[in-house]
Design an enzyme around this catalytic site. Sequence first.
Site, PDB file in Angstrom:
ATOM      1  N   ARG A  37       1.827  32.335  46.281  1.00 51.22           N
ATOM      2  CA  ARG A  37       0.497  31.934  46.712  1.00 51.22           C
ATOM      3  C   ARG A  37       0.046  30.634  46.054  1.00 51.22           C
ATOM      4  O   ARG A  37       0.148  30.460  44.847  1.00 51.22           O
ATOM      5  CB  ARG A  37      -0.501  33.047  46.408  1.00 51.22           C
ATOM      6  CG  ARG A  37      -1.878  32.755  46.949  1.00 51.22           C
ATOM      7  CD  ARG A  37      -2.637  33.995  47.266  1.00 51.22           C
ATOM      8  NE  ARG A  37      -2.984  34.749  46.078  1.00 51.22           N
ATOM      9  CZ  ARG A  37      -3.752  35.831  46.100  1.00 51.22           C
ATOM     10  NH1 ARG A  37      -4.227  36.274  47.246  1.00 51.22           N
ATOM     11  NH2 ARG A  37      -4.020  36.478  44.998  1.00 51.22           N
ATOM     12  N   ARG A  93      -3.198  43.551  36.803  1.00 56.88           N
ATOM     13  CA  ARG A  93      -4.199  43.389  37.875  1.00 56.88           C
ATOM     14  C   ARG A  93      -4.145  44.566  38.847  1.00 56.88           C
ATOM     15  O   ARG A  93      -5.175  45.037  39.313  1.00 56.88           O
ATOM     16  CB  ARG A  93      -3.946  42.087  38.644  1.00 56.88           C
ATOM     17  CG  ARG A  93      -4.230  40.833  37.846  1.00 56.88           C
ATOM     18  CD  ARG A  93      -4.122  39.618  38.736  1.00 56.88           C
ATOM     19  NE  ARG A  93      -5.275  39.478  39.598  1.00 56.88           N
ATOM     20  CZ  ARG A  93      -5.286  38.788  40.726  1.00 56.88           C
ATOM     21  NH1 ARG A  93      -4.193  38.202  41.154  1.00 56.88           N
ATOM     22  NH2 ARG A  93      -6.379  38.682  41.435  1.00 56.88           N
TER      23      ARG A  93
END
Length: 215
Positions: A127, A171
Site C-alpha cells: 500500500r 494492529r
Amino acid sequence: MRAVLLGPPGSGKGTQGQKLADQLRVPRIATGDIIRDHIARRTTFGLKIEERIAAGDFAPDEDIIHYVSLRLAEPDAAAGYVLDGFPRNLNQARLFDATGSEETPAIDVVISLEIDEASLIERTAGRLICPKCGTVYQTHLQPPKRAGRCDRDEEMLVRRPEDDPGTMPHRLDVYHMSTLPLTQYYAQQGKLRPVDASGSPADVFHRILFALKDR
Ligand SMILES: [Zn+2]
C-alpha cells in the site's frame, strides 16, 4: 443513507468507502483523513496522536467523537454519509448512537468487510499513499498509472509508518479486540451486513451493493 464501513487495515475499506459514497452521492468521512490533516498542520491534537499511531494504536475516543461530530455538522453531510474508520469500538458506537434519534438514527446500515489475515498482510505491504491528496494505491490491485507517482497530482507516493508489515500483527489484534463487540452490537440492531472482501475492488463493490439491497 448513513452508512458505516468496517474492515481491518488492508481490507480495501478506503477504496470501497469512496466508491459507495460516490454511488450514494454523499461524502465519505474518514477519521484517518481527519487525523492526517491535524498531523500535517501540527495541531495539539495532531502531535498528541502521532506517536500513538506510529506505535499501532488509535486516537482517544473522546477526541474522535469530537472531530467527527464537527465534520458531520457541515452541510454536505445533511443527506447522509459513509463513515470510514469510525466508530472504532463499542464505546464510540454507543456515544455516536446517542447523537441520533429514532427518526434520524446516527447509522442506518453497517457493512463489515471480511478477509483472512494472510491476504491482509500481503495487501498492506503493497500500500502507498499520496501525502498531498490522500489517495491510496496498492501496487498489485490498484497501481498508479506511473510507478510511485499520484495519478491526480504527480506527487511522490509514500508508505505510511503504520503500513509497515512489522506492526501488522499488533494492529490486527487491536482491530479484532475492539471490533468484535462492535459487530455484535450492530448485529443485535439488525444493521450489520457482512461482505466478503476478497478479490478485485469491482467484485467487492458489487457485493456491497447487493448487501444493501435487502435493507
Ligand atoms: Zn495525490
